[in-house]
Design an enzyme around this catalytic site. Structure first.
Site, PDB file in Angstrom:
ATOM      1  N   HIS A  18     -16.752  90.541  -2.575  1.00  0.00           N
ATOM      2  CA  HIS A  18     -16.417  89.184  -3.013  1.00  0.00           C
ATOM      3  C   HIS A  18     -15.023  88.799  -2.523  1.00  0.00           C
ATOM      4  O   HIS A  18     -14.811  87.692  -2.012  1.00  0.00           O
ATOM      5  CB  HIS A  18     -16.407  89.079  -4.544  1.00  0.00           C
ATOM      6  CG  HIS A  18     -17.719  89.266  -5.209  1.00  0.00           C
ATOM      7  ND1 HIS A  18     -17.893  90.155  -6.248  1.00  0.00           N
ATOM      8  CD2 HIS A  18     -18.918  88.666  -5.012  1.00  0.00           C
ATOM      9  CE1 HIS A  18     -19.144  90.088  -6.665  1.00  0.00           C
ATOM     10  NE2 HIS A  18     -19.795  89.204  -5.930  1.00  0.00           N
ATOM     11  N   LYS A  42     -27.672  85.780 -19.297  1.00  0.00           N
ATOM     12  CA  LYS A  42     -27.310  87.147 -18.919  1.00  0.00           C
ATOM     13  C   LYS A  42     -26.365  87.739 -19.950  1.00  0.00           C
ATOM     14  O   LYS A  42     -25.667  87.019 -20.658  1.00  0.00           O
ATOM     15  CB  LYS A  42     -26.639  87.174 -17.542  1.00  0.00           C
ATOM     16  CG  LYS A  42     -27.574  86.906 -16.395  1.00  0.00           C
ATOM     17  CD  LYS A  42     -26.874  87.134 -15.075  1.00  0.00           C
ATOM     18  CE  LYS A  42     -27.830  86.974 -13.918  1.00  0.00           C
ATOM     19  NZ  LYS A  42     -27.171  87.250 -12.633  1.00  0.00           N
ATOM     20  N   SER A 129     -22.157  93.836  -7.834  1.00  0.00           N
ATOM     21  CA  SER A 129     -21.546  94.058  -9.143  1.00  0.00           C
ATOM     22  C   SER A 129     -22.358  95.060  -9.963  1.00  0.00           C
ATOM     23  O   SER A 129     -21.795  95.887 -10.681  1.00  0.00           O
ATOM     24  CB  SER A 129     -21.421  92.735  -9.903  1.00  0.00           C
ATOM     25  OG  SER A 129     -20.526  91.875  -9.238  1.00  0.00           O
TER      26      SER A 129
END
Length: 159
Positions: A18, A42, A129
């Site tokens: 990222h 989430k 991630s």
């Protein structure tokens, strides 16, 4: 004319992949806004505030980078911040297929906003991630995956 780009994502947590995309975007655009998605569907490891703080710490040398959060449609956020470009990092062909579909929808919503794809540096193409969180859960070395502030935050979460 100032060119503003938005780099959206959940960034739970922000990885070196990222950061590579953010850094490269900051070299191209006058202003880059990292937009942290607040997705209520989430269960993130880090709160939106924690994710924003980690991104700010990890990009503090990039003077044209800002961090904000958003709910709802990305296009609404982009227009609200007077950006003209959405930046999406790509790791794989699978990423491209999904992101192409999203770019088409966004273009349909507002034809004045373009989506730019940046291929992630091959050193980080394996990172996500989810993978970072899994590696952190087992207390393995994270130095090649995340910045120092993120590494420290992950160690705190999993200790």
């Amino acid at each position: 004319m100032m060119r503003t780009a938005v780099v959206p994502g959940s960034f739970d947590p922000v990885t070196l992949g990222h950061l590579d995309v953010i850094t490269r975007s900051a070299k191209i655009f006058d202003r880059v806004i990292v937009a942290v998605l607040h997705n209520q569907q989430k269960k993130p490891l880090f709160s939106v505030e924690e994710r924003m703080s980690l991104i700010k710490e990890s990009t503090n040398t990039l003077l044209n980078v800002e961090v904000a959060s958003f709910n709802g449609l990305l296009m609404d956020f982009v227009c609200e911040h007077k950006a003209s470009v959405i930046i999406k990092g790509l790791r794989t062909v699978t990423d491209f297929e999904y992101e192409q579909q999203m770019a088409t929808v966004n273009r349909h919503l507002n034809e004045n906003i373009d989506t730019f794809f940046i291929m992630t540096n091959s050193d980080y193409a394996h990172l996500s991630s989810s993978i970072v969180k899994e590696v952190a859960r087992y207390k393995a070395d994270l130095k090649s995956m995340v910045s120092l502030p993120v590494e420290q935050a992950l160690k705190e979460k999993f200790n």
